[in-house]
Design an enzyme around this catalytic site. Sequence first.
Site, PDB file in Angstrom:
ATOM      1  N   GLU A  25     -18.366  -8.368  -5.990  1.00  0.00           N
ATOM      2  CA  GLU A  25     -19.378  -9.172  -6.673  1.00  0.00           C
ATOM      3  C   GLU A  25     -20.369  -9.801  -5.699  1.00  0.00           C
ATOM      4  OE1 GLU A  25     -15.628  -9.537  -9.276  1.00  0.00           O
ATOM      5  OE2 GLU A  25     -16.113  -9.386  -7.146  1.00  0.00           O
ATOM      6  N   GLN A  41       0.829  -1.195   0.000  1.00  0.00           N
ATOM      7  CA  GLN A  41       0.000   0.000   0.000  1.00  0.00           C
ATOM      8  C   GLN A  41       0.872   1.256   0.000  1.00  0.00           C
ATOM      9  OE1 GLN A  41      -3.437   0.133  -0.096  1.00  0.00           O
ATOM     10  NE2 GLN A  41      -3.433  -2.092  -0.372  1.00  0.00           N
ATOM     11  N   GLU A  82      -4.091  -7.749 -14.268  1.00  0.00           N
ATOM     12  CA  GLU A  82      -4.790  -7.982 -12.999  1.00  0.00           C
ATOM     13  C   GLU A  82      -6.290  -8.178 -13.196  1.00  0.00           C
ATOM     14  OE1 GLU A  82      -3.856  -5.387  -9.719  1.00  0.00           O
ATOM     15  OE2 GLU A  82      -1.784  -5.120 -10.399  1.00  0.00           O
ATOM     16  N   GLU A 142      -9.008   2.708  -8.019  1.00  0.00           N
ATOM     17  CA  GLU A 142      -7.694   2.644  -8.677  1.00  0.00           C
ATOM     18  C   GLU A 142      -7.496   1.177  -9.044  1.00  0.00           C
ATOM     19  OE1 GLU A 142      -4.682   1.452  -9.520  1.00  0.00           O
ATOM     20  OE2 GLU A 142      -3.442   2.165  -7.859  1.00  0.00           O
TER      21      GLU A 142
END
Length: 425
Positions: free
Chosen positions: A132, A48, A170, A161
């Site tokens: 989801e 991060q 990804e 992002e």
Amino acid sequence: MASDSVEGINPFPNTSGNGEIPSFQGDEKAKASDFANYFCSYAQLYHQKQMLADHNRMAAYHSAILGNSEVFKDKVVMDIGTGSGILACWAAQAGARKVYAIEYTDMAKHARQVMAANGVDNIVTVIQGAVEDITLPIEEDGLESDDPEHPERVVDIFISEWMGYFLLRESMLDSLLRARDKFLKPATGLMFPSHCTMYVAPVQDEEERRANNSEFAASMSDWTDFQETTMQVYGVNMSILQKDFEKEQKEYYLWSSRWRELPPEAVLAEPQVVKTLDMMTCTLEESKGVMPGDAMSTFDFAIDGVTTRGPISGIAGWFTSDFKTRTDAGGLDAPKLSNPSFLSTGPENGYTHWGQQVFYFQSGIPVLNGETTNIAGSLEMTRTKENARLYNTILKYTSSRKKTGDTSGTFLMKSPETNQKYLIP
């Protein structure tokens, strides 16, 4: 004869079995593999920090959100893949009345701490889980949809992002689009970023290209020593494996793209667009790559040897992201952004953690004084069969040379077509 798959068993280690990312309809084994291969790194603060220390990234999002506070005022916002939560925090500071910060990993615990420490935990609700699968606390938060047929469409603004190397690596875009269609108000909703564009250009980076070749040669030399030692010392002939080892090493050293932070002068011709995405209208099919025959998938570069030094080491790819007013026909009633923001991961913009992906040629293509070298071909980018978050890129191209300024169509040299597949690792 054994088949590639058995009914009911996922044949691929990091897909749902049908080429989809595991967070969508993946079984528990696929989701566990996806966490180990993808999500786990995002659960680490050091990762991060790497993204938060990318000032080009941070400035673009900060300007987009705080620079358009009138758009965020009293709105419902969803931040997908919130990580440590800084985008959600900014949305709250910009005046949002409710922010849902969605995070799959245990980084969600840190995000809650950040919200409390910055006094916005009464506005931001951190929800841990795959976007989801989540359910928003709509009734609890007193929210109502404008569309009775779709009561979950209560979100005014999406921020995320989601972009990976060369934009699509990804495959996080899939999750974003499914959430958009489920939660975002279609007529007035906004996506941050709103538009993304993929670029390619020929580049000069001989030091890295030669290093890759040298490392491959050293690896094969080491194999030869290993093979001879194993035979002499242990009496076992391993030469039967040499071709497979060579293929493996070529794929790693020569036919995998490389992350690079190229200087602007490395770019040898004007970059060309190979794909654009409008985040309000983009489909799942469009998110899956650059397909053969796509309108923008071809390129044609002319490198003038009078003004440009070579050789051409390969093709580099990068992307840009816009944060601007909607341009689709369905968004006429959506709020307008008074202060658009822009993010580029190209060489002209300096360091970003995305850098550029370079697909190196095995041999550099010379650029000669007084002659123009053309590189013409196409790019194809599709998900790997084994891992729906990784991509293979196929470059098909020919090179040719002619006298600069010659309009007769006479070539001094024209190569046969090269067709090479690269992995974006």
